[in-house]
Design an enzyme around this catalytic site. Structure first.
Site, PDB file in Angstrom:
ATOM      1  N   ILE A 109      31.616   0.762  41.290  1.00 27.41           N
ATOM      2  CA  ILE A 109      30.217   0.873  40.885  1.00 27.41           C
ATOM      3  C   ILE A 109      30.110   1.638  39.570  1.00 27.41           C
ATOM      4  O   ILE A 109      30.553   2.777  39.458  1.00 27.41           O
ATOM      5  CB  ILE A 109      29.372   1.562  41.972  1.00 27.41           C
ATOM      6  CG1 ILE A 109      29.464   0.785  43.291  1.00 27.41           C
ATOM      7  CG2 ILE A 109      27.919   1.671  41.515  1.00 27.41           C
ATOM      8  CD1 ILE A 109      29.035  -0.660  43.202  1.00 27.41           C
ATOM      9  N   LYS A 110      29.525   0.975  38.599  1.00 30.83           N
ATOM     10  CA  LYS A 110      29.361   1.553  37.265  1.00 30.83           C
ATOM     11  C   LYS A 110      28.012   2.265  37.210  1.00 30.83           C
ATOM     12  O   LYS A 110      26.973   1.675  37.529  1.00 30.83           O
ATOM     13  CB  LYS A 110      29.439   0.435  36.228  1.00 30.83           C
ATOM     14  CG  LYS A 110      29.808   0.860  34.829  1.00 30.83           C
ATOM     15  CD  LYS A 110      30.057  -0.398  33.992  1.00 30.83           C
ATOM     16  CE  LYS A 110      30.434  -0.076  32.569  1.00 30.83           C
ATOM     17  NZ  LYS A 110      30.547  -1.320  31.775  1.00 30.83           N
ATOM     18  N   VAL A 111      28.049   3.526  36.802  1.00 33.26           N
ATOM     19  CA  VAL A 111      26.874   4.393  36.869  1.00 33.26           C
ATOM     20  C   VAL A 111      26.668   5.056  35.501  1.00 33.26           C
ATOM     21  O   VAL A 111      27.641   5.500  34.885  1.00 33.26           O
ATOM     22  CB  VAL A 111      27.082   5.481  37.949  1.00 33.26           C
ATOM     23  CG1 VAL A 111      25.926   6.453  37.983  1.00 33.26           C
ATOM     24  CG2 VAL A 111      27.280   4.838  39.321  1.00 33.26           C
TER      25      VAL A 111
END
Length: 214
Positions: free
Chosen positions: A82-84
């Site tokens: 998951i890219k945050v």
């Protein structure tokens, strides 16, 4: 240094995967939008091509919403990361993901302090944007070196992904700086294959061979 491809184009991923160099893929909302396809379907197709981390970015800005949004993404495949974004809410989400055993990639990192905060929140990866720093007159590769030094001093295991790679020199600089990973656009990977002396050498070999077999 491992190589990821920064794209959501399935044909580009398939082509480069055949070279045997890919260890992962990064995507972002802009790249997905460019393809004009269903986000989750694209991510699912990528996981079937590349065995390695596949970064899929959340678009929510609040931590609680990021955590909810990510559930459908991590359900696609265990390799989904998951890219945050590098914000206070992003760090809160990273902490929550870390507690759930979900890997994260903190993106839009432009300082060593941001990289330190992201790592301490539990980020699996951080993505310093080399090219965008160069755009404003700063040296992106120097930031990569700073982050590596800080992580080494303090025994931090978060991996550094050199991102915003604009040209082949950025790729060379990332490798020399010691980045764990560089995520590279298709165009730059193609350019990295090429050198005029290679082409000239192949042409000469072929001419010499043709002269031999006549």
């Amino acid at each position: 240094m491992k190589l990821f491809i920064d794209t959501a184009n399935i044909e580009e991923i398939k082509e480069v995967a055949q070279w045997g160099i890919l260890s992962g893929v990064t995507t972002n909302p802009s790249l997905i939008a460019k393809e004009g396809r269903d986000f989750k379907q694209v991510i699912a197709e990528i996981t079937a091509i590349v065995e390695g981390p596949i970064s899929a970015e959340v678009v929510s800005l609040q931590a609680e919403e990021m955590l909810k949004e990510a559930q459908d993404l991590v359900a696609i495949h265990p390799n989904v990361v998951i890219k945050v974004p590098m914000t206070a809410e992003g760090l809160k989400a990273v902490k929550g993901f870390s507690e759930q055993g979900i890997k994260t990639n903190v993106t839009l990192v432009f300082s060593a302090n941001q990289a330190l905060l992201a790592a301490r929140a539990g980020a699996s990866f951080v993505s310093p944007f080399v090219g965008r720093l160069d755009d404003i007159g700063q040296e992106g590769s120097e930031l990569v070196r700073q982050i590596i030094e800080i992580y080494d001093i303090h025994g931090i295991e978060t991996e550094i992904i050199a991102a915003s790679i604009r040209h082949t020199q950025h790729l060379t600089d990332a490798a020399l700086a010691g980045a764990h990973i560089a995520t590279v656009p298709y165009k730059v990977l193609k350019q990295s294959l090429l050198h005029p002396l290679t082409d000239q050498g192949i042409e000469k070999f072929l001419k010499d061979w043709e002269g031999l077999v006549k």
